[in-house]
Design an enzyme around this catalytic site. Structure first.
Site, PDB file in Angstrom:
ATOM      1  N   GLU A 484     -73.424  13.494   0.219  1.00 51.55           N
ATOM      2  CA  GLU A 484     -73.954  13.070  -1.093  1.00 51.55           C
ATOM      3  C   GLU A 484     -72.830  13.104  -2.140  1.00 51.55           C
ATOM      4  O   GLU A 484     -72.942  13.736  -3.205  1.00 51.55           O
ATOM      5  CB  GLU A 484     -75.146  13.932  -1.543  1.00 51.55           C
ATOM      6  CG  GLU A 484     -76.319  13.889  -0.606  1.00 51.55           C
ATOM      7  CD  GLU A 484     -76.107  14.769   0.627  1.00 51.55           C
ATOM      8  OE1 GLU A 484     -75.588  15.874   0.481  1.00 51.55           O
ATOM      9  OE2 GLU A 484     -76.445  14.329   1.741  1.00 51.55           O
ATOM     10  N   GLU A 508     -78.156  10.712  10.326  1.00 52.33           N
ATOM     11  CA  GLU A 508     -79.294  11.602  10.070  1.00 52.33           C
ATOM     12  C   GLU A 508     -80.595  10.841   9.843  1.00 52.33           C
ATOM     13  O   GLU A 508     -81.674  11.349  10.134  1.00 52.33           O
ATOM     14  CB  GLU A 508     -78.999  12.519   8.885  1.00 52.33           C
ATOM     15  CG  GLU A 508     -78.802  11.767   7.573  1.00 52.33           C
ATOM     16  CD  GLU A 508     -78.384  12.668   6.418  1.00 52.33           C
ATOM     17  OE1 GLU A 508     -77.938  13.785   6.673  1.00 52.33           O
ATOM     18  OE2 GLU A 508     -78.505  12.230   5.261  1.00 52.33           O
TER      19      GLU A 508
HETATM   20  C1  NOJ Z   1     -77.604  16.221   3.771  1.00 50.08           C
HETATM   21  C2  NOJ Z   1     -76.454  16.031   4.677  1.00 50.08           C
HETATM   22  O1  NOJ Z   1     -76.097  14.675   4.736  1.00 50.08           O
HETATM   23  C3  NOJ Z   1     -76.818  16.566   6.020  1.00 50.08           C
HETATM   24  O2  NOJ Z   1     -75.787  16.316   6.943  1.00 50.08           O
HETATM   25  C4  NOJ Z   1     -77.120  18.031   5.917  1.00 50.08           C
HETATM   26  O3  NOJ Z   1     -77.576  18.509   7.154  1.00 50.08           O
HETATM   27  C5  NOJ Z   1     -78.196  18.297   4.866  1.00 50.08           C
HETATM   28  N1  NOJ Z   1     -77.877  17.630   3.641  1.00 50.08           N
HETATM   29  C6  NOJ Z   1     -78.346  19.785   4.577  1.00 50.08           C
HETATM   30  O4  NOJ Z   1     -77.188  20.271   3.963  1.00 50.08           O
HETATM   31 CA    CA Z   2     -77.085  12.752   3.315  1.00 51.70          CA
END
Ligand code: NOJ
Ligand code: CA
Length: 707
Positions: A484, A508
């Protein structure tokens, strides 16, 4: 250095007056300077000046209109790609840098040099440009002046404002930047919306140009003529990122992300804006082979960065996204000492460099998304022994990768940053993945009086936060992989410890908590997001149907596509993202992930079309092997690829990981073939990519292969 008034209308001045502004380092400490030439011409009352790229194909014209408003335009061969477009900046309490202007002084320079990347998609980068500096002075109102600096490379244009120290200006609040891109032809646009709740994490849109509302950059345009453009920026430092704002059909203005007080940028003279960049190419792959954005950044500011370590990692991560483990404490807690050791064993067995552990620190229990103020970055959960796991990792020649999820609470993070980095440094941790999960416009900043302000991830506030993180981390020889983040603008050149970042929909999204990424998404990333720099996409999911064969929540690719991503989606740190046990199901395919490097001597985009397919060849650093990666969207394709990138006088054993004849991302993602062929640079190779498929190839010099 700026042109002082004394130079205006004089015939000549001394060497190299076109340095850069006070306080901004000069760019000439390149490792190998092949050729450097500086010359200066000054002229009075010139109202249209031109500069062309070294190969003469791109021409930029700077002029004043009859009201004295400054404009620029860009031609590429016979076509106009950017029609006359406004330049200027407005301030809240001061007269702006717009018309009426007068007196134009110009200076020109040519520079041709080669610099070396400490890590990267290629070792040597050529930086060859013609530069034009144009100085404007106000024609009425308070006396003020500014410069437009334009660099023309063969692969595009960089343009920025420089505002020197002067009597009238001191502290300044920028409320608008007037820079326009007037796209003068019909075009197809590939883009994601700006200023939305999901930051940069949207599927890419393919639309006619006039449907762009507010778009993040890099935004890619395919003009009616077939010419490809990428609009973006380079060296985003102490300034707000811009989005493309279509004010009238085809007329895009730089819309700077606001701070919470409504001002876009708070600054003071002297200052320079980031470079506004226009990559230009006759075809899609030309955009991928361009180094324009990197070249427009300042050289490495950190000195010896041998401690920045590219490599591959596994982690306690995907299990949480699949909801099989939790970040927070409890019976399913992922980040336990025992589970971490299990991952360290797996990493050591297969030669991985790092193990990421998310959810090790207190603060995850409850609604962590909205509770950024309670994260501790030094206190571990009781079932996680930080020292024991780092000691264990060291014995096995693996490093723990640190993790700091801030939930976008930048003040809570900054208050603990020094202590958190000291702790990791003392344990030999060299890399931290950071996270800023908070909706767009909801990053939290608490001021000196205790008032909380809500900020954008691409605002000046956030940009400066990310730079502070890099500097603090660098003091402890720690590299940062930001999730982010603000978009990538090539700052990895200046801060090589900014080793990767997310900044788009990553793997993800395929875990089941969202609609999965569309089949074309990974190809689209290459021609858009990746033009800004490396992405921590986290490839390598082997259990593609993790919610069962009938679920729509699945990965929309074949297994071979997952392998090819290691070559196609460049990042110096690459994750093998799946659960370790899932790699055991396809050990022959897993071998490619074990073998593929993440640091390259050379990279060449060979073939492709935006959003459809792409083929990359890359040569490993400190080795002789070449790798090829090819991926396609939902269409199956047969491509004939010349192997002329291979070294001369050398045969290679090519181990080819390809889709089988029945493969299809939906119907049969696991149909694959692994086969060896002997190949050389005079040959070509037919690649058969299934729908959602891919090919990955390792080429080893044949002699070495026979050993
Ligand atoms: C968003 C991230 O992109 C992801 O990789 C991570 O597991 C989660 N936030 C929790 O930090
Ligand atoms: Ca993310």
């Amino acid at each position: 250095m700026f042109f002082g008034d004394e130079y205006v209308c004089k015939a000549s001045v001394a060497d190299d007056p076109v340095g850069t502004i006070d306080g901004v380092p000069k760019t000439n400490n390149n490792k190998i300077t092949v050729f450097l030439f500086a010359a200066l011409m000054l002229s009075c009352q010139v109202h249209a000046v031109e500069v062309e790229s070294p190969d003469g194909r791109i021409v930029v014209d700077v002029s004043l209109d009859t009201d004295g408003k400054p404009y620029y335009s860009v031609r590429y061969g016979d076509e106009t790609v950017i029609a006359p477009s406004r330049l200027g900046i407005r301030f809240q309490h001061h007269a702006g840098l717009e018309g009426p202007m007068r007196e134009i002084a110009t200076a020109r320079r040519t520079s041709d040099s080669v610099w070396e990347q400490p890590w990267g998609e290629r070792r040597y980068v050529r930086d060859y440009y013609n530069e034009l500096l144009v100085r404007f002075a106000s024609a009425d109102g308070p006396a003020r002046h500014f410069n437009i600096r334009i660099r023309l490379h063969d692969d595009g244009v960089g343009l920025r404002y420089e505002v020197p120290e002067q009597d009238y200006y001191g502290e300044l609040d920028i409320v608008d930047e007037l820079t326009e891109f007037r796209v003068s032809q019909d075009a197809t646009a590939y883009w994601i919306p700006g200023r939305g709740w999901n930051r940069y994490e949207y599927p890419y849109r393919t639309t006619p140009l006039d449907e762009i509302a507010l778009a993040h950059t890099p935004a890619t345009l395919r003009l009616a003529s077939g010419t490809h453009l990428s609009l973006h920026e380079a060296a985003l430092v102490d300034y707000a990122a811009y989005t493309l704002d279509q004010r009238r059909p085809g007329v895009f203005q730089t819309n700077l992300a606001p701070r919470s007080d409504g001002v876009r940028v708070k600054t003071r003279t002297p200052f320079a804006t980031p470079w506004r960049t226009i990559q230009i190419s006759p075809d899609a792959v030309g955009l991928l082979n361009s180094s324009l954005v990197l070249n427009l950044n300042e050289p490495n500011a950190l000195g010896d960065v041998s401690w920045v370590e590219p490599g591959k990692y596994v982690g306690i991560w995907w299990a949480m996204h699949l909801s099989r483990k939790t970040w927070g404490s409890g019976p399913e807690h992922g980040a336990t000492t025992a589970n971490t050791k299990r991952h360290i064993d797996f990493a050591a067995r297969h030669g991985f460099d790092g193990v990421l552990v998310e959810g090790w620190n207190t603060g995850w229990d409850g609604d962590w998304f909205n509770n950024g103020s309670i994260f501790s970055f030094t206190d571990a959960y009781d079932d996680f022994d930080l020292r024991a796991v780092t000691d264990y990792a060291r014995e096995k020649n693996v490093r723990l990768i640190g993790h700091h999820e801030t939930s976008g609470h930048i003040s809570n993070y900054e208050a603990q940053m020094a202590a958190a980095y000291d702790l990791y440094e003392s344990l030999g941790v060299r890399q931290i993945k950071t996270g800023y999960v908070a909706d767009g416009g909801q990053m939290q900043r608490v001021d000196e009086t205790g008032v909380t302000h809500f900020e954008w991830h691409d605002s000046q506030i956030a940009v400066n936060h990310f730079e502070r993180v890099l500097k603090e981390a660098a003091k402890r020889k720690i590299s940062i992989n930001t999730h982010e983040p603000v978009k990538a603008t090539g700052l990895r050149r200046t801060y090589p410890n900014w080793i990767s970042r997310e900044g788009a929909r990553g793997q993800e999204y395929n875990a089941g908590w969202s609609q999965p990424n569309p089949t074309e998404h990974n190809v689209m990333l290459v021609y858009t997001r990746l033009l800004g720099g490396p992405m921590d996409f986290t490839p390598g999911i082997f259990d593609l149907l993790h919610h069962g064969p009938d679920s729509e929540f699945r990965v929309q690719s074949t297994l071979m596509h997952q392998l090819a991503l290691y070559v196609v989606l460049y990042s110096p740190v690459q994750m093998a993202a799946d659960l370790p046990e899932n790699y055991g199901r396809y050990p022959d395919a897993f071998q490619f992930i074990v073998d593929v490097p993440t640091d390259w001597e050379e990279s060449i985009a060979i073939a492709g079309e935006v959003g459809d397919y792409v083929v990359f060849a890359r040569k490993e650093r400190s080795g002789d092997d070449w790798y090829l990666g090819a991926i396609t969207d939902e269409e199956s394709r047969v491509l004939r690829i010349p192997l002329s990138f291979l070294d001369a006088g050398q045969d290679y054993t090519a181990t080819i990981y390809r889709d089988g004849d029945a493969a299809h991302w939906k119907d049969d993602p696991y149909d694959y073939v692994i086969e060896d062929q002997t190949l050389g640079r005079k040959q070509s190779l037919e690649l058969r990519l299934a729908a959602g498929g891919g090919t990955a190839i390792r080429f080893r010099p044949a002699k070495k292969a026979a050993e």
